[in-house]
Design a protein around this motif. Sequence first.
Motif, PDB file in Angstrom:
ATOM      1  N   GLU A  47      40.537 175.332 -63.314  1.00  0.00           N
ATOM      2  CA  GLU A  47      39.410 174.709 -62.624  1.00  0.00           C
ATOM      3  C   GLU A  47      39.262 175.371 -61.261  1.00  0.00           C
ATOM      4  O   GLU A  47      40.254 175.519 -60.534  1.00  0.00           O
ATOM      5  N   PRO A  48      38.067 175.789 -60.891  1.00  0.00           N
ATOM      6  CA  PRO A  48      36.825 175.696 -61.660  1.00  0.00           C
ATOM      7  C   PRO A  48      36.823 176.673 -62.838  1.00  0.00           C
ATOM      8  O   PRO A  48      37.545 177.673 -62.810  1.00  0.00           O
ATOM      9  N   ARG A  49      36.034 176.358 -63.851  1.00  0.00           N
ATOM     10  CA  ARG A  49      36.013 177.202 -65.046  1.00  0.00           C
ATOM     11  C   ARG A  49      35.587 178.623 -64.724  1.00  0.00           C
ATOM     12  O   ARG A  49      36.120 179.581 -65.269  1.00  0.00           O
ATOM     13  N   GLU A  50      34.605 178.757 -63.866  1.00  0.00           N
ATOM     14  CA  GLU A  50      34.163 180.081 -63.424  1.00  0.00           C
ATOM     15  C   GLU A  50      34.423 180.198 -61.931  1.00  0.00           C
ATOM     16  O   GLU A  50      34.013 179.336 -61.153  1.00  0.00           O
ATOM     17  N   LEU A  51      35.099 181.258 -61.540  1.00  0.00           N
ATOM     18  CA  LEU A  51      35.370 181.448 -60.123  1.00  0.00           C
ATOM     19  C   LEU A  51      34.071 181.724 -59.373  1.00  0.00           C
ATOM     20  O   LEU A  51      33.257 182.537 -59.812  1.00  0.00           O
ATOM     21  N   PRO A  52      33.867 181.056 -58.248  1.00  0.00           N
ATOM     22  CA  PRO A  52      32.662 181.331 -57.465  1.00  0.00           C
ATOM     23  C   PRO A  52      32.773 182.673 -56.765  1.00  0.00           C
ATOM     24  O   PRO A  52      33.870 183.207 -56.569  1.00  0.00           O
ATOM     25  N   ALA A  53      31.642 183.213 -56.381  1.00  0.00           N
ATOM     26  CA  ALA A  53      31.633 184.426 -55.566  1.00  0.00           C
ATOM     27  C   ALA A  53      32.083 184.062 -54.158  1.00  0.00           C
ATOM     28  O   ALA A  53      31.937 182.917 -53.707  1.00  0.00           O
ATOM     29  N   ALA A  54      32.627 185.039 -53.448  1.00  0.00           N
ATOM     30  CA  ALA A  54      33.061 184.784 -52.078  1.00  0.00           C
ATOM     31  C   ALA A  54      31.915 184.276 -51.216  1.00  0.00           C
ATOM     32  O   ALA A  54      32.102 183.415 -50.346  1.00  0.00           O
ATOM     33  N   ALA A  55      30.709 184.787 -51.492  1.00  0.00           N
ATOM     34  CA  ALA A  55      29.542 184.378 -50.702  1.00  0.00           C
ATOM     35  C   ALA A  55      29.196 182.913 -50.891  1.00  0.00           C
ATOM     36  O   ALA A  55      28.479 182.326 -50.080  1.00  0.00           O
ATOM     37  N   ALA A  56      29.692 182.273 -51.983  1.00  0.00           N
ATOM     38  CA  ALA A  56      29.446 180.845 -52.183  1.00  0.00           C
ATOM     39  C   ALA A  56      30.402 179.998 -51.346  1.00  0.00           C
ATOM     40  O   ALA A  56      30.139 178.820 -51.114  1.00  0.00           O
ATOM     41  N   LEU A 143      36.483 190.914 -49.663  1.00  0.00           N
ATOM     42  CA  LEU A 143      36.815 189.538 -50.028  1.00  0.00           C
ATOM     43  C   LEU A 143      36.880 189.406 -51.545  1.00  0.00           C
ATOM     44  O   LEU A 143      36.016 189.916 -52.259  1.00  0.00           O
ATOM     45  N   LYS A 144      37.898 188.714 -52.033  1.00  0.00           N
ATOM     46  CA  LYS A 144      38.056 188.497 -53.465  1.00  0.00           C
ATOM     47  C   LYS A 144      38.531 187.065 -53.712  1.00  0.00           C
ATOM     48  O   LYS A 144      39.487 186.605 -53.087  1.00  0.00           O
ATOM     49  N   VAL A 145      37.872 186.368 -54.631  1.00  0.00           N
ATOM     50  CA  VAL A 145      38.253 184.999 -54.985  1.00  0.00           C
ATOM     51  C   VAL A 145      39.226 185.043 -56.165  1.00  0.00           C
ATOM     52  O   VAL A 145      38.974 185.738 -57.159  1.00  0.00           O
ATOM     53  N   GLU A 146      40.323 184.320 -56.064  1.00  0.00           N
ATOM     54  CA  GLU A 146      41.352 184.289 -57.098  1.00  0.00           C
ATOM     55  C   GLU A 146      41.709 182.841 -57.428  1.00  0.00           C
ATOM     56  O   GLU A 146      41.361 181.916 -56.686  1.00  0.00           O
ATOM     57  N   ARG A 147      42.395 182.653 -58.530  1.00  0.00           N
ATOM     58  CA  ARG A 147      42.774 181.303 -58.943  1.00  0.00           C
ATOM     59  C   ARG A 147      44.007 180.822 -58.184  1.00  0.00           C
ATOM     60  O   ARG A 147      44.923 181.580 -57.902  1.00  0.00           O
TER      61      ARG A 147
END
Length: 251
Positions: A47-56, A143-147
């Motif tokens: 969760e979340p099922r889809e990782l958001p973009a960093a800009a979100a 920037l990179k979003v990770e779980r």
Amino acid sequence: MSPHRPIRALIAITLAAVSACAGLPRGNAVPGDGPGQPRRVCQAAREPRELPAAAALVDSAGLVNAAANAWRHAGRPAGDVVFSLRYDPHGLNVRRQVIEHRVSRVLADSLQALAYAHRRTTPPADREWGVRLRMQLGEQPALKVERSVVCPPALRDPGMGPFSAAANRGWGDVRDSSPAPSMASAGTVWLRVSLDAAGNVTGVRVDRGGVLRGSDAHLLAAVRTLDFAPATEDGEPIPGEITIPYRVRGP
């Protein structure tokens, strides 16, 4: 039969546990939260099922520019910083912290403050959720979003209280003056125990294996005698659930 007839309760040392992020893949066992604490199988959150973009999550353009200036002021060190971010159902950033850094702590804390200053509100969700934001430093920071990494709840000490025999023999006795829960025949039911972020029991229900008869209050009181370590997300306590086997003798 005496109303003090014991209920034999099997509390497995190896627990079938799920966290607030249910259905997580199998992970690796890691040490507990301190000396004498249980080892847990921690996993990447789904969760979340889809990782958001960093800009979100942040004003990425503004954060990148501010981070580049801080990086140059610090002497252009090589490295990156990872922030753990958690959001409430309204999309508000309720927690942020540095969990990894390969630069000075001073610079890492400055970058965390910049991430907070450039934070954004995310769309509403059904529950709280968290992610990691990795910042690779340089003239144009990336920037990179990770779980996040989630560790399920765990029983701190299966030998405590009325379950004192559990640690050595796998069995414990619960005695109470109220009528004991029972089933039509002996067997094991699996109880889903809900916990808050402090590890306190907030609810108990039968997950599978049968229907208990008798006093639900007795069952809840028995489970409340156990000491649980709460679930964690990137090292921080969060609400969660754990499933434990409870074996009851027939009438």
